[in-house]
Write a protein that holds these residues in place. Structure first.
Motif, PDB file in Angstrom:
ATOM      1  N   SER A 104      -2.001  11.128   1.527  1.00  0.00           N
ATOM      2  CA  SER A 104      -1.517  11.818   2.934  1.00  0.00           C
ATOM      3  C   SER A 104      -0.048  12.251   2.657  1.00  0.00           C
ATOM      4  O   SER A 104       0.397  12.958   3.415  1.00  0.00           O
ATOM      5  CB  SER A 104      -1.492  10.368   3.701  1.00  0.00           C
ATOM      6  N   ALA A 130     -11.438   5.420  -6.004  1.00  0.00           N
ATOM      7  CA  ALA A 130     -10.907   4.087  -5.921  1.00  0.00           C
ATOM      8  C   ALA A 130     -11.717   3.266  -6.817  1.00  0.00           C
ATOM      9  O   ALA A 130     -12.950   3.513  -6.966  1.00  0.00           O
ATOM     10  CB  ALA A 130     -11.180   3.741  -4.602  1.00  0.00           C
ATOM     11  N   ASP A 169      -5.171   6.730  -0.856  1.00  0.00           N
ATOM     12  CA  ASP A 169      -5.135   7.467   0.391  1.00  0.00           C
ATOM     13  C   ASP A 169      -3.601   7.696   0.961  1.00  0.00           C
ATOM     14  O   ASP A 169      -3.471   8.746   1.394  1.00  0.00           O
ATOM     15  CB  ASP A 169      -6.011   6.888   1.495  1.00  0.00           C
ATOM     16  N   GLU A 170      -3.035   6.757   0.823  1.00  0.00           N
ATOM     17  CA  GLU A 170      -1.462   6.855   1.388  1.00  0.00           C
ATOM     18  C   GLU A 170      -0.751   7.933   0.373  1.00  0.00           C
ATOM     19  O   GLU A 170       0.028   8.688   0.838  1.00  0.00           O
ATOM     20  CB  GLU A 170      -0.846   5.627   1.021  1.00  0.00           C
ATOM     21  N   VAL A 181     -10.843  -1.696  -1.852  1.00  0.00           N
ATOM     22  CA  VAL A 181     -10.398  -1.433  -0.442  1.00  0.00           C
ATOM     23  C   VAL A 181      -9.095  -1.080  -0.627  1.00  0.00           C
ATOM     24  O   VAL A 181      -8.239   0.025  -0.352  1.00  0.00           O
ATOM     25  CB  VAL A 181     -10.755  -2.206   0.462  1.00  0.00           C
ATOM     26  N   MET A 182      -8.203  -1.988  -1.301  1.00  0.00           N
ATOM     27  CA  MET A 182      -6.841  -1.642  -1.623  1.00  0.00           C
ATOM     28  C   MET A 182      -6.476  -0.509  -2.563  1.00  0.00           C
ATOM     29  O   MET A 182      -5.703   0.145  -2.141  1.00  0.00           O
ATOM     30  CB  MET A 182      -6.373  -3.076  -2.317  1.00  0.00           C
ATOM     31  N   SER A 183      -7.250  -0.245  -3.467  1.00  0.00           N
ATOM     32  CA  SER A 183      -7.010   0.800  -4.492  1.00  0.00           C
ATOM     33  C   SER A 183      -7.387   2.112  -3.631  1.00  0.00           C
ATOM     34  O   SER A 183      -6.594   2.975  -3.951  1.00  0.00           O
ATOM     35  CB  SER A 183      -8.007   0.677  -5.629  1.00  0.00           C
ATOM     36  N   GLU A 184      -8.211   2.046  -2.566  1.00  0.00           N
ATOM     37  CA  GLU A 184      -8.462   3.118  -1.924  1.00  0.00           C
ATOM     38  C   GLU A 184      -7.411   3.557  -1.068  1.00  0.00           C
ATOM     39  O   GLU A 184      -7.202   4.745  -0.675  1.00  0.00           O
ATOM     40  CB  GLU A 184      -9.776   3.027  -0.979  1.00  0.00           C
ATOM     41  N   GLU A 185      -6.955   2.413  -0.172  1.00  0.00           N
ATOM     42  CA  GLU A 185      -5.881   2.594   0.841  1.00  0.00           C
ATOM     43  C   GLU A 185      -4.494   3.141   0.004  1.00  0.00           C
ATOM     44  O   GLU A 185      -3.803   3.958   0.436  1.00  0.00           O
ATOM     45  CB  GLU A 185      -5.623   1.314   1.250  1.00  0.00           C
ATOM     46  N   ARG A 186      -4.417   2.783  -1.185  1.00  0.00           N
ATOM     47  CA  ARG A 186      -3.316   3.211  -1.759  1.00  0.00           C
ATOM     48  C   ARG A 186      -3.158   4.638  -2.314  1.00  0.00           C
ATOM     49  O   ARG A 186      -2.317   5.270  -2.114  1.00  0.00           O
ATOM     50  CB  ARG A 186      -2.721   2.324  -3.190  1.00  0.00           C
ATOM     51  N   ARG A 205       0.842  -1.313   0.006  1.00  0.00           N
ATOM     52  CA  ARG A 205       0.007  -0.039   0.023  1.00  0.00           C
ATOM     53  C   ARG A 205       0.782   1.313   0.108  1.00  0.00           C
ATOM     54  O   ARG A 205       0.439   2.344  -0.509  1.00  0.00           O
ATOM     55  CB  ARG A 205      -1.102  -0.061   1.213  1.00  0.00           C
ATOM     56  N   GLN A 206       1.839   1.117   0.334  1.00  0.00           N
ATOM     57  CA  GLN A 206       2.956   2.322   0.777  1.00  0.00           C
ATOM     58  C   GLN A 206       3.762   2.660  -0.535  1.00  0.00           C
ATOM     59  O   GLN A 206       4.030   1.322  -1.370  1.00  0.00           O
ATOM     60  CB  GLN A 206       4.048   2.253   1.824  1.00  0.00           C
TER      61      GLN A 206
END
Length: 279
Positions: free
Chosen positions: A234, A250, A230-231, A223-228, A180-181
């Motif tokens: 950020s 996402a 979001d990172e 969910v994974m695409s949104e977390e990436r 994700r990072q």
């Protein structure tokens, strides 16, 4: 208008009488202009044209000779560094330069320009041998009281944006499986991109679109695409970007960039696009 025409007639008369041309000394001054997108140091060569040094973000310094006289056309240009009018001729360093691009009115130089700039700092002048239909003209470009102009030009260069618009407008980050990072290299680029976004006031919105491969369920991929995404957002906020400019979307495994087992890595991505409007 009459002054411009008389200057042109004088220039043409001088060229007809002699293959040597030097602009009037009292008008031979470097003029500095620019902003965060481009810096320019230019000298007016009388009715004959202009010589300008320019620098854009992420590009080398260029030198450009532009002819203004309607009856003059370039076939070739060769240049060299020469001693100032009051210096012994043998003092001049052996620096020669040729155009990277040339047409009837413009000759653009790139390769030797940093070295030419160094010689200008030492007080040397420039001499351009112009090959034109039916005649060859030696154009001498004075370099008078240039210390302040060169300092202002360098100051402008120091304030240029870290990226060009072509580089900044769109960027993709790619991810290993289940990561994700952003990578260390991508995080460093995001820091540079954030600086660009802050300085380019025309950037009104930053679209951050997350995507995945199709190895998981639709919900997990979204969910994974949104977390990436979001990172990435950020990181940009941490580096100073106003969060109100960011729009995160996402997409999961929809809209694949590539298909096939060997190209799934191209689908695990975050796409950043800058939306820029003229104020």
């Amino acid at each position: 208008m009459m002054t411009s025409l008389s200057g042109l007639w004088l220039t043409l008369a001088l060229l007809a009488a002699s293959p040597q041309y030097t602009p009037a000394m009292d008008q031979s001054q470097w003029q500095i202009s620019g902003d965060q997108f481009q810096c320019q140091m230019q000298q007016n060569l009388g009715a004959m044209g202009t010589l300008a040094f320019s620098k854009k973000p992420a590009r080398a310094i260029e030198m450009q000779l532009t002819l203004h006289a309607a009856h003059l056309e370039l076939q070739d240009v060769q240049g060299q560094v020469v001693s100032a009018g009051w210096q012994p001729e043998q003092m001049a360093p052996a620096v020669q330069f040729s155009p990277t691009f040339i047409n009837a009115k413009v000759a653009r130089f790139i390769e030797q320009v940093p070295l030419v700039m160094q010689q200008l700092q030492q007080g040397y002048w420039l001499q351009l041998m112009l090959d034109m239909p039916g005649q060859e003209v030696t154009l001498t470009v004075p370099n008078l009281k240039s210390s302040q102009a060169l300092a202002e030009f360098q100051s402008c260069i120091d304030g240029l944006l870290p990226l060009s618009w072509a580089q900044a407008r769109e960027f993709q980050l790619f991810y290993p499986i289940n990561k994700r990072q952003p990578s260390a290299d991508d995080a460093a680029y995001l820091k540079t991109l954030a600086l660009y976004i802050q300085q380019d006031k025309a950037v009104k919105k930053v679209l951050i679109d997350g995507y995945t491969d199709d190895m998981g369920s639709s919900i997990a991929n979204r969910v994974m695409s949104e977390e990436r995404a979001d990172e990435v957002a950020s990181h940009l906020i941490e580096f100073g970007v106003n969060k109100n400019k960011l729009e995160i979307r996402a997409h999961g495994n929809r809209y694949p960039a590539a298909t096939g087992d060997q190209t799934e890595s191209h689908n695990r991505r975050v796409l950043i696009r800058l939306i820029r409007t003229q104020s």
